[in-house]
Design an enzyme around this catalytic site. Structure first.
Site, PDB file in Angstrom:
ATOM      1  N   LYS A 187       0.842  -1.208   0.000  1.00 20.21           N
ATOM      2  CA  LYS A 187       0.000   0.000   0.000  1.00 20.21           C
ATOM      3  C   LYS A 187       0.871   1.249   0.000  1.00 20.21           C
ATOM      4  O   LYS A 187       1.495   1.589   1.005  1.00 20.21           O
ATOM      5  CB  LYS A 187      -0.923   0.041   1.224  1.00 20.21           C
ATOM      6  CG  LYS A 187      -1.997   1.133   1.019  1.00 20.21           C
ATOM      7  CD  LYS A 187      -2.691   1.560   2.281  1.00 20.21           C
ATOM      8  CE  LYS A 187      -1.978   2.632   3.034  1.00 20.21           C
ATOM      9  NZ  LYS A 187      -1.806   3.925   2.317  1.00 20.21           N
ATOM     10  N   GLU A 263       9.886   0.957  10.544  1.00 18.40           N
ATOM     11  CA  GLU A 263      10.927   1.981  10.372  1.00 18.40           C
ATOM     12  C   GLU A 263      10.229   3.311  10.583  1.00 18.40           C
ATOM     13  O   GLU A 263       9.387   3.706   9.781  1.00 18.40           O
ATOM     14  CB  GLU A 263      11.546   1.851   8.975  1.00 18.40           C
ATOM     15  CG  GLU A 263      12.929   2.474   8.882  1.00 18.40           C
ATOM     16  CD  GLU A 263      12.870   3.876   8.342  1.00 18.40           C
ATOM     17  OE1 GLU A 263      12.722   4.816   9.163  1.00 18.40           O
ATOM     18  OE2 GLU A 263      12.960   4.040   7.117  1.00 18.40           O
ATOM     19  N   CYS A 297      13.247  10.808   7.486  1.00 21.08           N
ATOM     20  CA  CYS A 297      13.174  10.352   8.882  1.00 21.08           C
ATOM     21  C   CYS A 297      14.528  10.427   9.572  1.00 21.08           C
ATOM     22  O   CYS A 297      14.598  10.527  10.791  1.00 21.08           O
ATOM     23  CB  CYS A 297      12.589   8.950   8.960  1.00 21.08           C
ATOM     24  SG  CYS A 297      13.276   7.835   7.754  1.00 21.08           S
ATOM     25  N   GLU A 396       9.622  15.467  15.988  1.00 23.45           N
ATOM     26  CA  GLU A 396      10.001  15.371  14.584  1.00 23.45           C
ATOM     27  C   GLU A 396       9.161  16.359  13.776  1.00 23.45           C
ATOM     28  O   GLU A 396       7.937  16.301  13.793  1.00 23.45           O
ATOM     29  CB  GLU A 396       9.765  13.950  14.066  1.00 23.45           C
ATOM     30  CG  GLU A 396      10.249  13.766  12.646  1.00 23.45           C
ATOM     31  CD  GLU A 396      10.115  12.333  12.162  1.00 23.45           C
ATOM     32  OE1 GLU A 396       9.062  11.722  12.388  1.00 23.45           O
ATOM     33  OE2 GLU A 396      11.065  11.854  11.524  1.00 23.45           O
TER      34      GLU A 396
HETATM   35  P1  ADP Z   1       3.220  10.527   7.662  1.00 25.78           P
HETATM   36  O1  ADP Z   1       2.922  11.147   8.991  1.00 25.78           O
HETATM   37  O2  ADP Z   1       4.612  10.683   7.236  1.00 25.78           O
HETATM   38  O3  ADP Z   1       2.192  10.793   6.614  1.00 25.78           O
HETATM   39  P2  ADP Z   1       2.035   8.056   8.359  1.00 25.78           P
HETATM   40  O4  ADP Z   1       2.629   7.198   9.390  1.00 25.78           O
HETATM   41  O5  ADP Z   1       0.768   8.787   8.650  1.00 25.78           O
HETATM   42  O6  ADP Z   1       3.190   9.000   7.921  1.00 25.78           O
HETATM   43  O7  ADP Z   1       1.791   7.254   7.002  1.00 25.78           O
HETATM   44  C1  ADP Z   1       2.652   6.286   6.482  1.00 25.78           C
HETATM   45  C2  ADP Z   1       1.823   5.212   5.826  1.00 25.78           C
HETATM   46  O8  ADP Z   1       0.975   4.632   6.794  1.00 25.78           O
HETATM   47  C3  ADP Z   1       0.911   5.694   4.700  1.00 25.78           C
HETATM   48  O9  ADP Z   1       0.876   4.701   3.691  1.00 25.78           O
HETATM   49  C4  ADP Z   1      -0.424   5.805   5.385  1.00 25.78           C
HETATM   50  O10 ADP Z   1      -1.528   5.669   4.511  1.00 25.78           O
HETATM   51  C5  ADP Z   1      -0.367   4.650   6.343  1.00 25.78           C
HETATM   52  N1  ADP Z   1      -1.268   4.783   7.490  1.00 25.78           N
HETATM   53  C6  ADP Z   1      -1.684   5.917   8.094  1.00 25.78           C
HETATM   54  N2  ADP Z   1      -2.554   5.634   9.082  1.00 25.78           N
HETATM   55  C7  ADP Z   1      -2.696   4.287   9.122  1.00 25.78           C
HETATM   56  C8  ADP Z   1      -3.467   3.378   9.919  1.00 25.78           C
HETATM   57  N3  ADP Z   1      -4.263   3.796  10.877  1.00 25.78           N
HETATM   58  N4  ADP Z   1      -3.349   2.052   9.653  1.00 25.78           N
HETATM   59  C9  ADP Z   1      -2.526   1.603   8.680  1.00 25.78           C
HETATM   60  N5  ADP Z   1      -1.800   2.407   7.895  1.00 25.78           N
HETATM   61  C10 ADP Z   1      -1.864   3.730   8.108  1.00 25.78           C
END
Ligand code: ADP
Length: 492
Positions: A187, A263, A297, A396
């Site tokens: 995804k 990560e 990161c 961060e």
């Molecule tokens: P950022 O803050 O850098 O956008 P995230 O951790 O929110 O990073 O997102 C990284 C990935 O995790 C993206 O592919 C996002 O769609 C996914 N993601 C965000 N929220 C969830 C969740 N509740 N469950 C699973 N995947 C998630």
């Protein structure tokens, strides 16, 4: 560097659908979402939006490919050849892929072409080479037995990746998973789904059988959560924020105890000692925080500078920061592009406000860059006189904002550098070799750079201590994430 740039029209997809079982299909719900260009705010493409039902279909296809069909019976060398072919196709289409990531993410074309793509190709080639070199062991056990281990693929793997290096994060995940013989549901981040879908086409063209890699653009709380909590996914690999990493682990624990590697975030200390080569250290500090708009990161976001060189160092840093060309990411001269989204820009601006309120001094930047264009541009920002307790020194920011902090004793800088819940990366600048190695040992981080910053190689492990993650990516270390070990006993 080549100056020719492909036009957006020539690279944007005609169809942006989900890849399930070797076919590009609409979402079961028929839903779509738009992916905008962060440099202009305009829509680049309309993309099928995966949700739980699509995740179920993709996991079924991945399970079938794992247990039946050509992939499950394929010998390791043939698997390696497919990965090699995939790497070749990525190289042949490098310009197009670089342009797609630049359009979708807002990062400069000179970086996608000269940094991201070469690292992506290296990573795929590196893991192609591993496919037929994964070996078990024979163990001298007591008694009349032959005991040996088999290294077997862990099974169906869910991979959830972020938007900051869309292609590279996909390569870091796909490389070891495919080399070990797993099948994948990937995804991409909702902000940057386009290059992953193009990779999907290239995977099909390379000859990967249907179902081996499925690609599902969609949102985190829907598609991402469905993948992380799926009962028939054997492992989830996630890169993103620490906050979501925690949720992923919880979902894995509450569903089928799938294996988890994470990560996550960072707040790296970048420590400059008075005996450092200052020219190199200034350039390193610039790369450390402004590369990729600071959306990295392992960014060197806490810059510890020793008292006696502090003022001169920051003056030089300011000059560099102010000379950075911010603007149209497709212009080959642009050095810093747009932040990925309005939401991200607002977050960064919020941190700048908090820094100002807490009494840190804005040396340069600290605000939106309206001169660079109508998109989500930020000015390269340096805060001086930052105290460890300030929010901008602890959290961060994920943007081009560095917090400069003074120190007078090296031991103190190391201690304060380590005083964070993160532990992804750290750096030290000194011309004293002995000191450098000693400090490298004392820094609690998964990667330590000495007299350099942001250096990567597919063969060298990357990952975090503490709340920056679990497990390592890259190198032979990443293979272990995708393997089970089976101990076989044979009575003699
Ligand atoms: P950022 O803050 O850098 O956008 P995230 O951790 O929110 O990073 O997102 C990284 C990935 O995790 C993206 O592919 C996002 O769609 C996914 N993601 C965000 N929220 C969830 C969740 N509740 N469950 C699973 N995947 C998630």
């Amino acid at each position: 560097m080549a100056t020719a740039v492909l036009t957006p029209e020539s690279v944007l997809p005609k169809q942006a659908k989900l890849l399930i079982n070797g076919e590009f299909v609409d979402a079961a719900s028929g839903k779509t979402f738009e992916t905008p260009n962060p440099a202009t705010g305009e829509t680049l493409a309309v993309v099928a939006e995966a949700d739980k039902e699509d995740v179920d279909r993709a996991v079924k296809a991945a399970r079938k490919a794992f247990e039946e069909g050509p992939w499950s019976g394929m010998n390791a060398r043939a698997r390696g050849r497919l990965l090699h072919r995939f790497a070749e196709l990525v190289a042949e289409n490098a310009e197009e892929l670089a342009t797609l990531d630049t359009l979708d993410n807002g990062k400069p074309i000179r970086e996608t072409k000269n940094v991201d793509l070469p690292l992506v190709i290296d990573c795929l080639e590196y893991y192609a080479g591993w496919a037929d070199k994964i070996e078990g062991e024979t163990i001298p056990v007591s008694g009349p037995f032959l005991n040996y281990t088999l290294k077997e693929p862990v099974g169906v793997v869910g991979q959830i990746i972020p938007w900051n290096f869309p292609l590279l994060m996909a390569a870091w995940k796909l490389g070891p998973a495919l080399a070990t013989g797993c099948t994948v549901v990937l995804k991409p981040a909702e902000q940057t789904p386009l290059s992953a879908l193009r990779l999907g086409e290239l995977l099909c063209e390379a000859g990967f059988p249907p179902g081996v890699v499925n690609i599902l653009p969609g949102y985190g709380p829907t598609a991402g959560a469905a993948l992380a909590s799926h009962m028939d996914v054997d492992k989830v690999a996630f890169t993103g924020s620490t906050e979501i990493g925690r949720l992923i682990m919880e979902m894995a624990a509450k569903s089928n105890l799938k294996k988890v590697t994470l990560e996550l975030g960072g707040k790296a200390p970048n420590i400059v000692l008075p005996d450092a080569d200052l020219d190199a250290a200034v350039k390193g500090a610039v790369t450390g925080i402004f590369f990729n708009q600071g959306e990295v990161c392992c960014a060197g976001s806490r810059l510890f500078v020793e008292d006696s060189i502090h003022d001169e160092f920051l003056n030089r840093l300011k000059k560099h920061a102010e000379s950075i060309q911010v603007g149209n990411p497709l212009d080959p001269n642009t050095q810093m592009g747009a932040q990925v989204s309005e939401e991200q820009l607002e977050r960064i601006l919020g941190y700048c406000e908090s820094g100002k309120k807490d009494g840190a001094k804005v040396l340069t930047g600290g605000e939106r860059n309206t001169a660079a264009g109508s998109g989500y541009f930020m000015k390269p920002t340096i805060f001086a006189e930052v105290k460890d307790s300030m929010k901008i020194a602890r959290e961060e920011i994920f943007g081009p904002v560095v917090s400069a902090i003074r120190f007078s004793e090296t031991g103190d800088a190391i201690q304060r550098g380590n005083r964070t819940s993160y532990g992804l990366s750290a750096a030290v600048w000194t011309s004293d070799v002995k000191k450098a190695h000693n400090i490298a040992r004392k820094l609690r981080a998964g990667v330590v750079w000495v007299n350099t910053y942001n250096v990567f190689d597919a063969a060298s492990p990357f990952g975090g201590y503490k709340e920056s993650g679990i497990g390592r990516e890259l190198g032979k270390h990443a293979l272990a994430n995708y393997l089970e070990t089976k101990s076989v006993w044979v009575a003699l």
